[in-house]
Design a protein around this motif. Sequence first.
Motif, PDB file in Angstrom:
ATOM      1  N   UNK A 146      35.289  30.015  37.420  1.00 39.41           N
ATOM      2  CA  UNK A 146      35.228  30.506  38.668  1.00 39.41           C
ATOM      3  C   UNK A 146      36.724  30.879  39.173  1.00 39.41           C
ATOM      4  N   UNK A 147      37.568  29.938  38.737  1.00 36.28           N
ATOM      5  CA  UNK A 147      39.105  30.082  38.656  1.00 36.28           C
ATOM      6  C   UNK A 147      39.423  31.493  38.104  1.00 36.28           C
ATOM      7  N   UNK A 148      39.207  31.731  37.079  1.00 29.25           N
ATOM      8  CA  UNK A 148      39.762  33.030  36.423  1.00 29.25           C
ATOM      9  C   UNK A 148      38.881  34.311  36.938  1.00 29.25           C
ATOM     10  N   UNK A 149      37.881  33.933  37.440  1.00 29.76           N
ATOM     11  CA  UNK A 149      37.180  35.023  38.244  1.00 29.76           C
ATOM     12  C   UNK A 149      38.024  35.397  39.384  1.00 29.76           C
ATOM     13  N   UNK A 150      38.422  34.613  40.039  1.00 33.43           N
ATOM     14  CA  UNK A 150      39.285  34.563  41.347  1.00 33.43           C
ATOM     15  C   UNK A 150      40.750  35.344  41.115  1.00 33.43           C
ATOM     16  N   UNK A 151      41.173  35.027  39.883  1.00 33.21           N
ATOM     17  CA  UNK A 151      42.439  35.618  39.419  1.00 33.21           C
ATOM     18  C   UNK A 151      42.376  36.966  38.960  1.00 33.21           C
ATOM     19  N   UNK A 152      41.179  37.162  38.157  1.00 31.88           N
ATOM     20  CA  UNK A 152      40.843  38.716  38.055  1.00 31.88           C
ATOM     21  C   UNK A 152      40.576  39.498  39.016  1.00 31.88           C
ATOM     22  N   UNK A 153      39.776  39.031  40.023  1.00 29.03           N
ATOM     23  CA  UNK A 153      39.629  39.811  41.494  1.00 29.03           C
ATOM     24  C   UNK A 153      40.781  40.004  42.203  1.00 29.03           C
ATOM     25  N   UNK A 154      41.913  38.996  42.136  1.00 24.97           N
ATOM     26  CA  UNK A 154      43.137  39.363  42.731  1.00 24.97           C
ATOM     27  C   UNK A 154      43.834  40.308  41.867  1.00 24.97           C
ATOM     28  N   UNK A 155      43.860  40.415  40.758  1.00 24.91           N
ATOM     29  CA  UNK A 155      44.445  41.375  39.973  1.00 24.91           C
ATOM     30  C   UNK A 155      43.752  42.890  40.365  1.00 24.91           C
ATOM     31  N   UNK A 156      42.642  42.774  40.334  1.00 25.19           N
ATOM     32  CA  UNK A 156      42.071  44.061  40.758  1.00 25.19           C
ATOM     33  C   UNK A 156      42.180  44.757  42.007  1.00 25.19           C
ATOM     34  N   UNK A 157      42.604  44.009  43.093  1.00 20.82           N
ATOM     35  CA  UNK A 157      42.870  44.332  44.410  1.00 20.82           C
ATOM     36  C   UNK A 157      44.576  44.373  44.629  1.00 20.82           C
ATOM     37  N   UNK A 158      45.204  44.365  43.595  1.00 19.43           N
ATOM     38  CA  UNK A 158      46.876  44.595  43.820  1.00 19.43           C
ATOM     39  C   UNK A 158      47.053  45.957  44.245  1.00 19.43           C
ATOM     40  N   UNK A 159      47.985  46.014  45.190  1.00 20.41           N
ATOM     41  CA  UNK A 159      48.449  47.166  45.632  1.00 20.41           C
ATOM     42  C   UNK A 159      47.400  47.956  46.290  1.00 20.41           C
TER      43      UNK A 159
END
Length: 326
Positions: A146-159
């Motif tokens: 779940x933590x890594x999915x959250x990290x990936x979601x954050x990366x996907x939303x950058x800028x």
Amino acid sequence: MKIHSMWDQYPLLQAELVATNELLEKNITLKNRAVREAILARLLSGGKMLRPAYCLLFSYYSPQRDAERAQAIAAAVELLHTATLMHDDVIDEAGTRRGRETMNRAFGNQIAVYSGDYLFTVCFRLLSDYAGDAAVLKIDTNGMESILIGELNQMDMRYNPDMRMRDYLRQIQGKTAQLFALSCYAGAYGSVEDEKLAQLAYRIGHDIGMAFQVMDDVLDYTQDEKTLGKPALSDFRNGIYTAPVLYAMQADRKAFAAYIAKGADVTAAELAEIHVLVERYGGNRAAQALAKKYTTKALKLIKKLPDHPVKETLTKLTEQLLYRNM
């Protein structure tokens, strides 16, 4: 072994956290002395160790509490947290954290990534050596996913100029809140036969984690670089838009459009202008109110816990986090 001064007011936890740190030190066994010392410096750098602390507190609800087992699970939680921070620093190209040079700045991205991966392996080794329960390993594995999915979601939303509060809340649920929830649940696991207490601990940890991250993001807009231990507004420069700026954007999205369009090229002077806009449009106040909302939810859930001497400590510590400047 020195730990954060905030634990001076919690002597029981202070002793347990020192023991947890000693366990961490014992289990970092890299032959490369420079890298080992650098990892230990970051693990034992006087961080607040909040996640292990909550893990230990909830472990006291077990009538057959095993202190060594509880400390091993708490250490595993801290390893998981530190590993994700190391990977974060690589992604963000961060140079400092907690006022200390990051692994990627000191040794390069490859060693920083492998160091984070190494901490993941130590995390699971500790659990398998000390926890003695496959269910705990499953808890930690699911939590890490779940933590890594959250990290990936954050990366996907950058800028992303179209980011909204719902996207932010989804990110921190999978990232910060999940790790706090995991810490509390893993500590309480096995305390009662029907798992009701562990499930309640999970919900408490989730709300604490949400409040903690929102307040952390407020500090990015209200504290200076020295206090933060990293450059102020670094999240905005890295394309990570958090509660204060997202609330301010609700009032006037166009005011932020040009800054967002510049991406990583936004200047220090422009970051100062963003700081003014966030304050002008009430972004910090709104974010603080959101953090208070989650803290209130957590405190209400703590009241539902069975009576126990640590219940007062849980209440006091959770209240302290909302008003922290630590």
